[in-house]
Every structure is written in structure tokens, then in C-alpha cells.
Design a protein around this motif. Structure first.
Motif, short mmCIF file in Angstrom:
data_model
loop_
_atom_site.label_atom_id
_atom_site.label_comp_id
_atom_site.label_asym_id
_atom_site.label_seq_id
_atom_site.Cartn_x
_atom_site.Cartn_y
_atom_site.Cartn_z
N LEU A 209 0.83 -1.20 0.00
CA LEU A 209 0.00 0.00 0.00
C LEU A 209 0.87 1.26 0.00
N ALA A 210 1.91 1.26 0.83
CA ALA A 210 2.81 2.42 0.87
C ALA A 210 3.52 2.61 -0.46
N GLN A 211 3.93 1.51 -1.10
CA GLN A 211 4.62 1.60 -2.39
C GLN A 211 3.70 2.18 -3.46
N LEU A 212 2.44 1.74 -3.47
CA LEU A 212 1.51 2.24 -4.48
C LEU A 212 1.20 3.71 -4.27
N GLU A 213 1.07 4.14 -3.01
CA GLU A 213 0.83 5.56 -2.74
C GLU A 213 2.01 6.40 -3.20
N TYR A 214 3.21 5.85 -3.05
CA TYR A 214 4.41 6.57 -3.51
C TYR A 214 4.48 6.59 -5.04
N LEU A 215 4.10 5.47 -5.66
CA LEU A 215 4.24 5.35 -7.12
C LEU A 215 3.23 6.20 -7.87
N HIS A 259 -5.44 2.57 -8.15
CA HIS A 259 -6.48 2.99 -7.20
C HIS A 259 -7.31 1.78 -6.76
N THR A 260 -7.63 0.90 -7.70
CA THR A 260 -8.41 -0.31 -7.38
C THR A 260 -7.64 -1.21 -6.42
N ARG A 261 -6.35 -1.40 -6.69
CA ARG A 261 -5.52 -2.25 -5.83
C ARG A 261 -5.38 -1.64 -4.43
N MET A 262 -5.20 -0.32 -4.36
CA MET A 262 -5.06 0.34 -3.07
C MET A 262 -6.32 0.19 -2.24
N ALA A 263 -7.48 0.31 -2.88
CA ALA A 263 -8.74 0.13 -2.15
C ALA A 263 -8.84 -1.29 -1.61
N LYS A 264 -8.41 -2.27 -2.40
CA LYS A 264 -8.45 -3.67 -1.95
C LYS A 264 -7.52 -3.90 -0.77
N LEU A 265 -6.32 -3.30 -0.83
CA LEU A 265 -5.35 -3.46 0.26
C LEU A 265 -5.86 -2.81 1.55
N ARG A 266 -6.46 -1.61 1.42
CA ARG A 266 -6.99 -0.94 2.62
C ARG A 266 -8.09 -1.79 3.26
#
Length: 512
Positions: A209-215, A259-266
Motif C-alpha cells: 500500500l505504501a509503495q503504491l501511494e508513492y508510485l 487505485h483499485t488495488r489500493m482500495a483492496k489493500l486498505r
């Protein structure tokens, strides 16, 4: 420019670092593993730990089983073809800009960055520092220093430049255009280390999640990826059935998928929270106090936990060796049980994404009864370690919890330095997880600060309720015991948390 600081005879694994004076004649030695890692009698990551208190280090063997083979780089020549989602760190040059503070502070920060890069698997070749009022808004370094960096990259054969800050996406792109190799920042290195070391399901989800927010704000597009896919009614020859698409560019499609992956991780992380809270609630229900071991990365938190409990937690002379919280049971000399929790280490300029992603892990600190704040007493700047950790403790709402400051690695601290440290924290404890110095004093202070049973009860407990007698011994303090015909007569001290469960067995008016 970082100057060599390794003492004569220092046999720590040395990283070559070219300085201005030595570049013509060869390389200068970078003192120890970047000076943020402490010197020892040999390469720390290969030295077998003391099995007497560190236990079997199977995780360490597993981590060291995969090593990079030098000279097999497949890095692409064209920087625009670099895949940023999987960073490859090999031969790196460090850069930094400082506008406040002294040159020594800036060098300490750059040495810590070198230790981070080394932990991520890189070889540090050189470091450049520039003093200027503000970083250049375009290329971070000034125009002349950026050109000098490009020449240094070519001369040393570096394939990566690492900045000692978080670069704006535009700064990174502009600097890449000048130096012609990959440019990343401090945040990217820390995220890379976390992705290598996370083991638990929750830890891996938090890191991703942190990596995707950074990317997300740093996605780049070029060539085909910037062309828009057809959408709606398509005109022109050869276009029509089968060519209608969502009308998105490739980079927009990537953003939507992220965005879809981040929502799933959260959602996954939120689903893991009840299980964690249930464990903590169970400890609270059983009135088991908790002690959180917090501190700067590589301060020796895991070693301290192993020394106290023989937990066998992974110990490595590297930054962020521990990412997953470990809970172990211990007891005071008078028999009161409590838990010890080893938490993830902190570092200056810890990326905001990681603080948010690892908030669930940091909850262990916020929910504790006592915080053991471990500081590396042999570090060049222990004061900044203290301040950094206390800032994060404040962010998670734990400032009001009793704190014990422990200057660890006391076997490496000179007498004069002890006086300086004592000035920083007059009530601190000097301890060494390696030699055992100060451990008894630390345990005594923990016992003093833990919630102590103070409510005296006279009880008549039926013989079939042996569980209550056991609870009194584990969670309270039994003062006297007698055996009567109808049950056990007990005088004990208990805490407010467990007083209610004995209400039906209190002898009214006390014992005669």
C-alpha cells in the motif's frame, strides 16, 4: 564531499567512496557500513549471534541465503526504459543539499542514507553534498553540481543516483535527463528495504500500500503509453468494430488499476484489525500489562528483547531488520506477568506513507503501559534519534505513557561520551544486549512502572474455583493463604482491572 573516517585497523566491511583528494589515486574507505551501522569484530551480517540469548537465528540464515552476484547487471542504457515499480539498486552515488545545520549533521544524514542503500543491496561509490539556501526546483542540485554529478557517474560507472530527501517527480525526471542514469530518493530506498523484509501477510499488505501511494504521482508515460485508446464512435479507414476502447491512455489505465488495488489493500488491512484488537483485548481482560520496545532503527531493540526473554527474534546489523511486531511473555521478580513487544524501528524523515501504512503496528506502542525507548548510545548523533522517535510516539498518541530511555550498546561507549549522554537524559539506563550490562536495572525499573496491585481483598474461594486462585497468583499478589472447610481463605492485593471477578467471594467485614 564525504571524507574517509574509518579508524586504522577497522575490519568492518568497508564500502569504497571516492573523495576529491583520492579520486585520482584510487578509492577512499567509507568508515564502517556507512557509520550508521556500528563497527564490530567482523562483518556483522555474517557473524553468528550469541545463541545464549539470541536463540536460533533461522530467519537470519534465510535472509542471507540470497546474495547479489557482482558484475551481472542487466540495467538498460536508456533511462526511459527503466521500470520504476521494481527498483534495482547496484552501484550508487549519494547526493544531498543542506541549507541549515552544520556540515557534520549533513554528513551524518548522508552516512545514514549510505547504510540504507547498503541494506537494500547497493554498493555505495561516492557522495556529494551541496550547501545552498534552497534545493534547485528543477534538478535538486544546482546546474553546475548536476553537471559535475553527471561526470562522476560516468567516471565511476554508477547506475543509480540516490537523493537524501524526497524528490518531486519533476525534479527526478530533470536530474535523470542530466545524469543519464536512474535517480531515486530516500523514500524509495526505505520502501525497497521494507518490501524485502516484510514477512507477515499484514506487513506485506502495508508495504505494498505504501509503495503504491508513492508510485501513483510518479508514473511516467512515453511513446505508445501516451497515445489514447479509441473510445466511442471511431471514424477513419480501418477503424470500427473491435477497435472501440475505454478512451484512456495507458498511464490513465495504470492509475485506475493502482487505485483499485489500493482500495483492496486498505480493505484487507481493515479486516485484519479485529483479530489484532481481540488479542489485545484478551490481554487487557486478563490484566496482563504490556511493555513496548520502541526506538530508532538498528538501535538494538530485538537484541534487547532476546536478552530479556531468549525470544530468538531475528537480529542483524542492518537498518529495518524488524518489520513485524513480536510479542513475548516475561515476569517481574515478584511473579507479575507482562508482555514485551518488539516494534518496527523509526528513522529520520520516515516516509508519511509508511507511518500511515504501519499505523496498525504502531498501535502496539500506543496501547502499552510502559515504553522502553532504546537509543544507540554509540551513534554519532543520539540526540536526533531521541527527537525522531519521540515525534513518532507523539503522532500515535503515546506521549502520556511512562517512558524508560535506554542507551544501548554501552560496551561501545567511551567514558567521556557517557557523560554527554547523561546530560541528554539524566535518568537514562546504560545497557548492553551483548554483555548484559544494565539489564537487571532495566527490569527493576519496568517492574516499578508497571501497574501494581494495591487493592487488598479478604476472600473465601471455593475449592472448585482453583482458576481464581491461579489468577490471584498470576495477576495479583497473595499475602496469606489458609484452608478452611468450605474453601481457601486468601488475603491478596489485586488491581482495579480484576477486582470485579472476585466480588462474590469477598468476606464482608474482613477476616477475624
Amino acid at each position: 564531499m564525504i571524507e574517509p573516517t574509518a579508524p586504522e585497523g577497522d575490519d568492518v566491511v568497508a564500502r569504497v567512496l571516492a573523495s576529491a583528494d583520492s579520486r585520482a589515486s584510487g578509492y577512499a574507505l567509507f568508515g564502517g557500513p556507512a557509520a550508521a551501522l556500528q563497527p564490530a569484530s567482523g562483518p556483522a551480517h555474517r557473524r553468528p549471534p550469541d545463541a545464549g540469548h539470541d536463540g536460533e537465528q533461522f530467519d537470519l540464515d534465510d535472509r542471507n541465503a540470497l546474495r547479489r552476484v557482482a558484475g551481472l547487471s542487466t540495467e538498460l542504457q536508456d533511462v526511459t526504459e527503466v521500470e520504476y515499480r521494481q527498483l534495482r539498486l547496484e552501484n550508487v552515488i549519494l547526493i544531498g543539499v543542506y541549507s541549515q545545520g552544520t556540515a557534520t549533521d549533513a554528513e551524518n544524514s548522508l552516512r545514514e542514507l549510505a547504510a540504507l542503500a547498503e541494506t537494500a543491496g547497493a554498493t555505495v561509490l561516492d557522495g556529494l553534498l551541496q550547501r545552498r539556501p534552497h534545493p534547485d526546483p528543477s534538478t535538486y542540485l544546482g546546474k553546475g553540481k548536476a553537471a559535475e554529478l553527471a561526470g562522476l557517474v560516468q567516471a565511476l560507472g554508477a547506475d543509480t543516483v540516490v537523493a537524501d530527501t524526497e524528490l518531486a517527480p519533476s525534479q527526478r525526471r530533470a536530474l535523470e535527463d542530466v545524469v543519464k542514469v536512474k535517480v531515486i530518493d530516500r523514500t524509495a530506498v526505505i520502501l525497497d528495504i521494507f518490501s524485502q523484509h516484510a514477512k507477515s501477510r499484514e506487513g506485506k499488505a502495508q508495504v505494498e500500500l505504501a509503495q503504491l501511494e508513492y508510485l501513483l504521482p510518479r508514473l511516467r508515460g512515453w511513446g505508445e503509453s501516451m497515445s489514447r485508446q479509441a473510445g466511442g464512435q471511431v471514424g477513419g479507414a480501418g477503424a470500427g468494430m473491435g477497435s472501440r476502447g475505454p478512451g484512456e491512455t495507458k498511464i490513465e489505465l495504470d492509475r485506475r488499476r493502482i487505485h483499485t488495488r489500493m482500495a483492496k489493500l486498505r480493505k484487507q488491512i481493515a479486516e485484519m484489525k479485529p483479530a489484532r484488537e481481540a488479542k489485545r483485548a484478551n490481554r487487557r481482560r486478563n490484566a496482563v500489562p504490556s511493555v513496548a520496545i520502541a526506538g530508532y532503527t538498528n538501535a538494538g531493540k530485538s537484541s534487547l528483547l532476546n536478552r530479556i526473554t531468549k525470544a530468538g527474534v531475528l537480529v542483524e546489523n542492518a537498518l529495518f531488520a524488524t518489520l513485524d511486531a513480536t510479542v513475548r511473555k516475561s515476569a517481574t521478580d515478584d511473579g507479575r506477568l507482562y508482555t514485551l513487544t518488539d516494534t518496527v524501528g523509526f528513522v529520520r524523515n520516515l516516509p508519511h506513507q509508511l507511518v500511515e501504512a504501519f499505523r496498525s503496528t504502531l498501535e502496539e506502542v500506543a496501547d502499552s503501559d510502559v515504553i522502553v525507548h532504546v537509543v544507540d548510545g554509540s551513534h554519532p548523533d543520539p540526540g536526533s534519534q531521541l527527537a525522531t522517535v519521540r515525534d513518532v510516539i507523539g503522532e500515535v498518541g503515546a506521549r502520556g505513557i511512562p517512558e524508560i530511555v535506554v542507551f544501548n550498546k554501552s560496551d561501545l561507549i567511551a567514558d567521556d561520551d557517557r557523560l554527554v549522554l547523561r546530560g541528554l537524559e539524566p535518568r537514562a539506563i546504560f545497557a548492553s544486549a551483548r554483555t548484559g550490562e544494565g539489564i537487571d536495572e532495566l527490569l527493576a525499573v519496568i517492574a516499578e512502572l508497571l501497574p501494581s496491585p494495591r487493592i487488598e481483598l479478604d476472600l473465601l474461594v471455593p475449592y472448585e474455583r482453583g482458576d481464581l486462585i491461579a489468577a490471584l497468583h498470576e495477576q495479583g499478589k497473595v499475602l496469606s493463604t489458609e484452608y478452611a472447610e468450605t474453601g481457601t481463605l486468601v488475603t491478596a492485593l489485586v488491581t482495579e482491572a480484576i477486582e470485579a471477578q472476585f466480588a462474590d467471594f469477598v468476606i464482608t467485614g474482613g477476616r477475624d
